[in-house]
Every structure is written in structure tokens, then in C-alpha cells.
Design a protein around this motif. Structure first.
Motif, PDB file in Angstrom:
ATOM      1  N   ARG A   1       0.848  -1.194   0.000  1.00  0.00           N
ATOM      2  CA  ARG A   1       0.000   0.000   0.000  1.00  0.00           C
ATOM      3  C   ARG A   1       0.878   1.235   0.000  1.00  0.00           C
ATOM      4  O   ARG A   1       1.808   1.369   0.782  1.00  0.00           O
ATOM      5  N   LYS A   2       0.570   2.154  -0.911  1.00  0.00           N
ATOM      6  CA  LYS A   2       1.286   3.422  -1.022  1.00  0.00           C
ATOM      7  C   LYS A   2       0.319   4.546  -0.710  1.00  0.00           C
ATOM      8  O   LYS A   2      -0.853   4.492  -1.091  1.00  0.00           O
ATOM      9  N   VAL A   3       0.807   5.562  -0.022  1.00  0.00           N
ATOM     10  CA  VAL A   3       0.031   6.768   0.241  1.00  0.00           C
ATOM     11  C   VAL A   3       0.835   7.930  -0.341  1.00  0.00           C
ATOM     12  O   VAL A   3       1.899   8.279   0.175  1.00  0.00           O
ATOM     13  N   ALA A   4       0.344   8.456  -1.438  1.00  0.00           N
ATOM     14  CA  ALA A   4       1.035   9.548  -2.142  1.00  0.00           C
ATOM     15  C   ALA A   4       0.120  10.053  -3.235  1.00  0.00           C
ATOM     16  O   ALA A   4      -0.854   9.385  -3.603  1.00  0.00           O
TER      17      ALA A   4
ATOM     18  N   SER B   1      -7.495  14.550  -0.553  1.00  0.00           N
ATOM     19  CA  SER B   1      -6.322  15.407  -0.757  1.00  0.00           C
ATOM     20  C   SER B   1      -5.164  14.580  -1.322  1.00  0.00           C
ATOM     21  O   SER B   1      -5.049  13.381  -1.057  1.00  0.00           O
ATOM     22  N   LYS B   2      -4.295  15.242  -2.088  1.00  0.00           N
ATOM     23  CA  LYS B   2      -3.190  14.539  -2.743  1.00  0.00           C
ATOM     24  C   LYS B   2      -2.323  13.759  -1.771  1.00  0.00           C
ATOM     25  O   LYS B   2      -1.867  12.667  -2.075  1.00  0.00           O
ATOM     26  N   SER B   3      -2.091  14.305  -0.601  1.00  0.00           N
ATOM     27  CA  SER B   3      -1.196  13.650   0.356  1.00  0.00           C
ATOM     28  C   SER B   3      -1.830  12.425   1.018  1.00  0.00           C
ATOM     29  O   SER B   3      -1.137  11.659   1.681  1.00  0.00           O
ATOM     30  N   GLU B   4      -3.135  12.228   0.833  1.00  0.00           N
ATOM     31  CA  GLU B   4      -3.829  11.099   1.460  1.00  0.00           C
ATOM     32  C   GLU B   4      -4.325  10.055   0.462  1.00  0.00           C
ATOM     33  O   GLU B   4      -4.998   9.104   0.845  1.00  0.00           O
ATOM     34  N   LEU B   5      -3.996  10.197  -0.817  1.00  0.00           N
ATOM     35  CA  LEU B   5      -4.430   9.234  -1.821  1.00  0.00           C
ATOM     36  C   LEU B   5      -3.746   7.895  -1.582  1.00  0.00           C
ATOM     37  O   LEU B   5      -2.546   7.821  -1.342  1.00  0.00           O
ATOM     38  N   ARG B   6      -4.530   6.819  -1.656  1.00  0.00           N
ATOM     39  CA  ARG B   6      -4.013   5.478  -1.419  1.00  0.00           C
ATOM     40  C   ARG B   6      -4.114   4.634  -2.679  1.00  0.00           C
ATOM     41  O   ARG B   6      -5.068   4.746  -3.437  1.00  0.00           O
TER      42      ARG B   6
END
Length: 93
Positions: free
Chosen positions: A24-27, A69-74
Motif C-alpha cells: 500500500r502506497k500513500v502519495a 487530498s493529494k497527500s492522502e491518496l491510497r
């Protein structure tokens, strides 16, 4: 995720079945797409497994970028793996 040998079908394309290691990536998705190109070289395969270069890497985007928000996209990046079978592969593990 494992879906067996029948594979998955999406938009007329059949994805071959088999085992995948999910990370899982969050970015933000733009950065993620850029980083996926280097993932294969940096990915640490669990013991007893090897990368399966005959199947595609699959990315599952979990969030709508219009609502998150962009910083919370999974996103789940699914790397195809197979069991090591040869003696040299097993000794390298």
C-alpha cells in the motif's frame, strides 16, 4: 491477492491469475506513477518467492483524487510473484 489460474478480466483484457505481494502506497497519484517505474528494482521479495516477470504489475487506485487530498491518496501496488523452485533460487533466498 490470489485469484487462481482463471485470471481477472477488466475492459476486455484478461489478467493472468497467480499470487501477488501487495504494497500500500500513500502519495499523490502523479508521484506514484513515476515511482512505480523504479519499484521493481527496489522491491524486496519475501523469502521463498521470486518476481514473476511474465505477469504485469497491477495498481489498484483506492481513492477519488477529486475528493481526497493529494497527500492522502491510497493505492495498492500488486507485484506478481511465484514460488522459487530451482535449487539456485532457493539457495539465494
Amino acid at each position: 491477492a490470489k485469484r487462481g489460474d482463471r485470471g481477472w478480466k477488466k475492459n476486455g483484457q484478461t489478467l493472468p491469475g497467480g499470487s501477488y505481494v501487495r504494497e500500500r502506497k500513500v502519495a499523490d497519484y502523479h508521484t506514484l506513477c513515476r515511482d512505480i517505474a523504479t519499484l521493481h528494482s527496489l522491491f524486496e521479495v519475501p523469502a521463498g518467492l521470486a518476481l514473476d516477470d511474465k505477469r504485469p504489475l497491477v495498481t489498484v487506485y483506492l481513492d477519488d483524487p477529486r475528493r481526497v487530498s493529494k497527500s492522502e491518496l491510497r493505492a495498492d501496488v500488486c507485484v506478481p510473484v511465484k514460488a522459487k523452485t530451482s535449487r539456485s533460487e532457493l539457495e539465494a533466498a
